[in-house]
Design a protein around this motif. Sequence first.
Motif, PDB file in Angstrom:
ATOM      1  N   HIS A 186       0.828  -1.217   0.000  1.00  0.00           N
ATOM      2  CA  HIS A 186       0.000   0.000   0.000  1.00  0.00           C
ATOM      3  C   HIS A 186       0.860   1.264   0.000  1.00  0.00           C
ATOM      4  O   HIS A 186       0.661   2.169  -0.806  1.00  0.00           O
ATOM      5  CB  HIS A 186      -0.894   0.043   1.249  1.00  0.00           C
ATOM      6  N   VAL A 187       1.786   1.325   0.931  1.00  0.00           N
ATOM      7  CA  VAL A 187       2.513   2.577   1.107  1.00  0.00           C
ATOM      8  C   VAL A 187       3.495   2.815  -0.044  1.00  0.00           C
ATOM      9  O   VAL A 187       3.681   3.948  -0.499  1.00  0.00           O
ATOM     10  CB  VAL A 187       3.190   2.635   2.498  1.00  0.00           C
ATOM     11  N   ALA A 188       4.096   1.732  -0.555  1.00  0.00           N
ATOM     12  CA  ALA A 188       5.046   1.912  -1.653  1.00  0.00           C
ATOM     13  C   ALA A 188       4.315   2.334  -2.925  1.00  0.00           C
ATOM     14  O   ALA A 188       4.766   3.216  -3.659  1.00  0.00           O
ATOM     15  CB  ALA A 188       5.843   0.631  -1.887  1.00  0.00           C
ATOM     16  N   THR A 189       3.160   1.719  -3.168  1.00  0.00           N
ATOM     17  CA  THR A 189       2.385   2.093  -4.352  1.00  0.00           C
ATOM     18  C   THR A 189       1.991   3.565  -4.272  1.00  0.00           C
ATOM     19  O   THR A 189       2.081   4.303  -5.256  1.00  0.00           O
ATOM     20  CB  THR A 189       1.110   1.225  -4.459  1.00  0.00           C
ATOM     21  N   ALA A 190       1.575   3.990  -3.091  1.00  0.00           N
ATOM     22  CA  ALA A 190       1.160   5.386  -2.915  1.00  0.00           C
ATOM     23  C   ALA A 190       2.333   6.331  -3.158  1.00  0.00           C
ATOM     24  O   ALA A 190       2.208   7.325  -3.890  1.00  0.00           O
ATOM     25  CB  ALA A 190       0.590   5.593  -1.512  1.00  0.00           C
ATOM     26  N   ALA A 191       3.479   6.029  -2.575  1.00  0.00           N
ATOM     27  CA  ALA A 191       4.641   6.912  -2.755  1.00  0.00           C
ATOM     28  C   ALA A 191       5.058   6.957  -4.224  1.00  0.00           C
ATOM     29  O   ALA A 191       5.450   8.010  -4.742  1.00  0.00           O
ATOM     30  CB  ALA A 191       5.800   6.442  -1.885  1.00  0.00           C
ATOM     31  N   LYS A 192       4.932   5.820  -4.908  1.00  0.00           N
ATOM     32  CA  LYS A 192       5.300   5.799  -6.326  1.00  0.00           C
ATOM     33  C   LYS A 192       4.291   6.568  -7.177  1.00  0.00           C
ATOM     34  O   LYS A 192       4.652   7.182  -8.182  1.00  0.00           O
ATOM     35  CB  LYS A 192       5.453   4.349  -6.803  1.00  0.00           C
ATOM     36  N   GLU A 193       3.046   6.547  -6.775  1.00  0.00           N
ATOM     37  CA  GLU A 193       2.061   7.377  -7.496  1.00  0.00           C
ATOM     38  C   GLU A 193       2.355   8.860  -7.287  1.00  0.00           C
ATOM     39  O   GLU A 193       2.207   9.667  -8.209  1.00  0.00           O
ATOM     40  CB  GLU A 193       0.635   7.017  -7.061  1.00  0.00           C
ATOM     41  N   ALA A 194       2.773   9.205  -6.071  1.00  0.00           N
ATOM     42  CA  ALA A 194       3.154  10.603  -5.819  1.00  0.00           C
ATOM     43  C   ALA A 194       4.332  10.986  -6.720  1.00  0.00           C
ATOM     44  O   ALA A 194       4.378  12.086  -7.274  1.00  0.00           O
ATOM     45  CB  ALA A 194       3.507  10.793  -4.343  1.00  0.00           C
ATOM     46  N   ARG A 195       5.287  10.071  -6.875  1.00  0.00           N
ATOM     47  CA  ARG A 195       6.430  10.346  -7.766  1.00  0.00           C
ATOM     48  C   ARG A 195       5.975  10.501  -9.218  1.00  0.00           C
ATOM     49  O   ARG A 195       6.469  11.375  -9.940  1.00  0.00           O
ATOM     50  CB  ARG A 195       7.437   9.197  -7.703  1.00  0.00           C
ATOM     51  N   ASP A 196       5.029   9.663  -9.632  1.00  0.00           N
ATOM     52  CA  ASP A 196       4.508   9.765 -11.000  1.00  0.00           C
ATOM     53  C   ASP A 196       3.885  11.138 -11.252  1.00  0.00           C
ATOM     54  O   ASP A 196       4.126  11.764 -12.283  1.00  0.00           O
ATOM     55  CB  ASP A 196       3.449   8.684 -11.258  1.00  0.00           C
TER      56      ASP A 196
END
Length: 509
Positions: A186-196
Amino acid sequence: MTATKLTLRRKKPESFKGDLLVSCLDQDENGKVKIRKNIAVKELKNAIALGDFQGKLNDSLLLYPTAPGKQKPSACRMLVIGFGKSHDKSLIELREKCRITGGTIAVKAAELKAERICLCLPPLNNMKGDEVVECVLEGMLLGDYRFLKYKKADRKNPAFTGIKEIVIYAPGGFKAMRHSMDKAGHVATAAKEARDMANEPGNGWTPESFAKYGRKLARRYKMRCIILGKNDLKRAKMGGILAVNKGSSEPPRMVILEHHTTRKNAETILIIGKGLTFDSGGVSLKPSAGMEDMKYDMCGGAAVLSTMRVVGEEKPDVNVVAIVPSTDNMGGSSALKPGDVIRHYGGITSEIVNTDAEGRLILADALAYGIKKFKPTCVIDLATLTGAVITGLGHHRTGLLSNSQLLVERLLAAGENSGEPLWQLPLDEEYIKQIDSDVADIKNTGGKSAGTITAAAYLQKFVGDTPWSHMDIAGTAWGFTKKSYIPSGPSGTGVRTLVDMIRNWEKFS
Ligand code: BES
Ligand code: MN
Ligand code: ZN
């Protein structure tokens, strides 16, 4: 970004048939590598005997095992990663070591274009197996990041697009382990979406893009989402965000996303992020060298909306409301000018000294509005607010300013726990005086000195007695401390700190 499949393995790792078998080995108290029987292939024993692999943190060894018999793994490659000693480390240090290890594995996986990976993790002293899994996996997923959207595909030599599956073999109970894997995911996907979002250029990520993302999350997780457009902002008299938007042909948005728990008497955490999709400085134009980086001026907004993705997945027992005021800052013919006086939501007037100090103008409206509407227990804002925070803290720590020491303690702890350290700066009366104005209630800059603090002093005028913290992420949102699990470019900072704080939330007052 395609999701990486995460599975648990109970069968022996030697029979895993994917692209890469990773064995993570720690050292004993004397620094001797703790070899594990089931994957003690001849090549590894030789390397250890020669002193070529000592098991120190980040030591790595790539093997193509040929040994016949039981001990030859089925995977075509084997990567041995050192973890160093663990008995003398604190839990905070171990969590970071695990993330670094995970990041290192992801970097190697990309070099090898390995899509299916089996990860064998050792039991550690001072850290539970499921927490090891959580942190290594978090590092691995975060390190497995690239932004290829605008690159032409090379048919002959296709780029590695990411790890497809991670199979975990580790000591611990099934349920606890599955829970840890979900948390990491959950948290890694969210952080990667923020990076996107941050990687998108100013013409690719606009205020309406934040609105679309908010609506998408609301649909998926059954949250409430309200989008305020230009006319709504006019009706509500949000003079700050409207002033910043005046020089632009791109309409502004204020995105409000709400998670409500069913639990009675729950507290409400309000998180607000600066969503400035491009900061040219406006009439107080920035120098052109490096101006392209100002597409990252929306990283605070990206962090809080991505955090809501985790909130949607995990539905914590506390209400969480996110607000993202969003516009770009341009110098069109009707733009805000130095000397202009504006009126914020709630009535406070402000003399504009520099149109490049625009972040505080949009945040002020959001803070005042959010506090009035949601009466939160506390409010936290994240913003790439000042260049001065880079002068003060470099790219290693986020600046933290607050009117509540209890909230500071929670955020400092959450930052440490997630490898996103913060540093508190003072907010005394003397600094607040620096933004006194002769013609209005306040002015939008406080002179040359203490730029990060005077910016926070401006925000503080809009929070009243509500416990509030401000995180200045200008130094950490991109170009953050180099780490295996944080590639260059935008870091997604803030997401993991907020999520850690929300997950561990205890009654505040
Ligand atoms: N978005 C910038 C802050 C910034 C600068 C972030 C450099 C990352 C790198 C902000 O809007 C800004 O321009 N701040 C001014 C304030 C000044 C005019 C009082 C600054 O820091 O120079
Ligand atoms: Mn600016
Ligand atoms: Zn800005």
